[in-house]
Design an enzyme around this catalytic site. Sequence first.
Site, PDB file in Angstrom:
ATOM      1  N   GLU A 161       8.747  -1.385 -15.297  1.00 34.12           N
ATOM      2  CA  GLU A 161      10.009  -0.929 -15.898  1.00 34.12           C
ATOM      3  C   GLU A 161      10.197   0.564 -15.636  1.00 34.12           C
ATOM      4  OE1 GLU A 161       7.724  -2.727 -17.444  1.00 34.12           O
ATOM      5  OE2 GLU A 161       8.649  -4.340 -18.621  1.00 34.12           O
ATOM      6  N   GLY A 189      -1.778   4.026 -25.456  1.00 35.02           N
ATOM      7  CA  GLY A 189      -0.334   4.246 -25.337  1.00 35.02           C
ATOM      8  C   GLY A 189       0.341   4.365 -26.691  1.00 35.02           C
ATOM      9  N   ARG A 190       0.011   3.449 -27.597  1.00 35.18           N
ATOM     10  CA  ARG A 190       0.691   3.424 -28.910  1.00 35.18           C
ATOM     11  C   ARG A 190       0.159   4.487 -29.855  1.00 35.18           C
ATOM     12  NH1 ARG A 190      -2.181  -0.971 -27.595  1.00 35.18           N
ATOM     13  NH2 ARG A 190      -3.954  -1.618 -28.860  1.00 35.18           N
ATOM     14  N   LYS A 218       1.453   6.305 -18.893  1.00 33.80           N
ATOM     15  CA  LYS A 218       0.005   6.550 -18.865  1.00 33.80           C
ATOM     16  C   LYS A 218      -0.557   6.124 -17.499  1.00 33.80           C
ATOM     17  CE  LYS A 218      -4.200   5.206 -21.294  1.00 33.80           C
ATOM     18  NZ  LYS A 218      -4.786   4.511 -22.445  1.00 33.80           N
ATOM     19  N   HIS A 250      21.667  -4.746 -48.288  1.00 34.44           N
ATOM     20  CA  HIS A 250      22.861  -5.572 -48.120  1.00 34.44           C
ATOM     21  C   HIS A 250      22.680  -6.554 -46.974  1.00 34.44           C
ATOM     22  CE1 HIS A 250      25.176  -3.299 -51.070  1.00 34.44           C
ATOM     23  NE2 HIS A 250      24.402  -2.311 -50.683  1.00 34.44           N
ATOM     24  N   LYS A 303       3.279 -10.116 -17.393  1.00 36.16           N
ATOM     25  CA  LYS A 303       3.517  -9.145 -16.305  1.00 36.16           C
ATOM     26  C   LYS A 303       3.186  -9.790 -14.958  1.00 36.16           C
ATOM     27  CE  LYS A 303       2.040  -4.866 -18.647  1.00 36.16           C
ATOM     28  NZ  LYS A 303       1.070  -3.775 -18.591  1.00 36.16           N
ATOM     29  N   GLU A 307       0.564  -4.489 -31.556  1.00 36.90           N
ATOM     30  CA  GLU A 307      -0.191  -4.474 -30.307  1.00 36.90           C
ATOM     31  C   GLU A 307      -1.662  -4.185 -30.630  1.00 36.90           C
ATOM     32  OE1 GLU A 307       0.545  -1.632 -26.874  1.00 36.90           O
ATOM     33  OE2 GLU A 307       1.614  -3.367 -26.076  1.00 36.90           O
TER      34      GLU A 307
END
Length: 551
Positions: A214, A270-271, A208, A387, A507, A356
Amino acid sequence: MGNLSLTESRAWKALLDHKKNIDRKHLRQLFADDPGRGERMTTEDIGIFLDYSKNRITDQTLKLLIKLANQAELKNRIEAMFSGEKINVTEDRAVLHVALRAPKGSKIMVDGKNVIPLVHEVLDRMTDFSNRVRSSQWKGHTGKRIRNIVNIGIGGSDLGPVMAYEALRYYSDRNLTFRFVSNIDGIDFAEATRDLNPDETMFIVSSKTFTTIETMTNAQTAKEWLLKGLGVDAGAVAKHFVAVSTNAKKVSEFGIDTANMFGFWDWVGGRYSMDSAIGLSTMLAIGPEHFRSMLKGFHEMDEHFRNAPFERNMPVLMGLLAIWYNNFFGAQTIAVLPYENYLKRFPAYLQQLTMESNGKQVTTDGEKVTCNTGPVYWGEPGTNGQHSFYQLIHQGTRLIPCDFIAFVNPLIQVGRHHDILMANVFAQAEALAFGKTARQVRTEGTPEWLVPHRVFNGNRPSNMILTDRLTPDTLGKLVALYEHSTFTQSVIWNIDAFDQWGVELGKVLAQRIIPEIENPSTLLEFNHDGSTNNLIRRYRKMKNRHNNKTI
Ligand code: F6P
């Protein structure tokens, strides 16, 4: 509510009082007293069936929870979101993921401009691009067709694409290979590309902001990998790189022609962006028609959320139930348990969406909240979880409300598998709710010393979401269901679900530490706390020792 805090409000106090009655009643009792609840406490719309009868609630609980929603003016808040009001107050932005899936003729205004034509213009460009790549019309620099698509992004620019690719793999073009690189850990890039041929590889740089360290580092590495692999100069980038971003300037500075950029807008979080151009890899995988059908599913859930009365409104009910357990029972988490292997990344996707969004400690007015906010969402597909961690859900000391998600028809019918899978999901919800008493255990002839170990207290709540089969349309509905449930919770707590200031500090500190560990000529004196200073020194020394050895 006036100046009263949420926890002092009338609706909240009524729920606190009511909780005392509920505490006295086991789910066994609730079902015995009200045998019709298994059918009545369900709701069905747009092809999704929600059974919420195995919750620790009565009709009265629901009335009180809906009063809480009304006290928070949920209806108005929903309208405010859908009409483009700037409900993301700390960033002064509208919140319009619902516009991304609104039909062509609709109208949603932001700053005096109807945004729907913009959305459809980008969708049309994505369609054209996807068709060209899928039909091999788009060729790489050396004239070969594109066979590999690598999405580079992180957070909302990765989790949605990964989840949707996995969820809709059945519908994907199996001639194309999809990889997703997110982590700054170089292993992620190295493993994703190790068997790919650069001639046939296309990178989608999804960010965005187009500043995320990253993504920008991985994109730079990808550029070098491609140019080295092709043995050419930067001219080849145009055929092998496209960008998805809101930041045209940064895209072009990186060297991607903005003709190969697919835009979105600051009113898409973003999410909340997997149905924007961030979904380009999804469209490439499943094709434009399926992508549009996913958007239709999203939109149908949007309309349901906007129009259905709260008593039958699935996101509202699920949001209020989350509040009920989080705030009145002290539950810390919610497990999401899809009985559908294709949904294996769905819980991971929901983690960003929910946490978030609602991991906040102050209200929209900056006041400290007076109760817990966002629960931890987590999960794994069934039956694998059975399990593994289900032991704790069944017999541990914590209350973990569960959302089971199941499909009547499998996408691939393999022998008896699906009936067994479905028997398991129904059995788990039954076992959690009703358990097994000491008397039942004894009548099975269990020795007395073993009885306590074999008792299941039950009274453990769950929702069952049941639908026909996993289609793009259903996936859209499921994602929108959780988006709106998350929003519902945030409205009750009066927090801003659409900012994420909590990711900033780490950050900034990382930016400060990078030169301290990268540059060997800097002194070994750092200005952090004693522990961080020591860790950096230790890292540098060990790295040097290792480097000297390997030279
Ligand atoms: O983790 C913080 C965050 O800003 C997320 O909200 C976002 O989805 C992610 O980073 C990636 O951001 P971008 O798409 O700008 O690279």
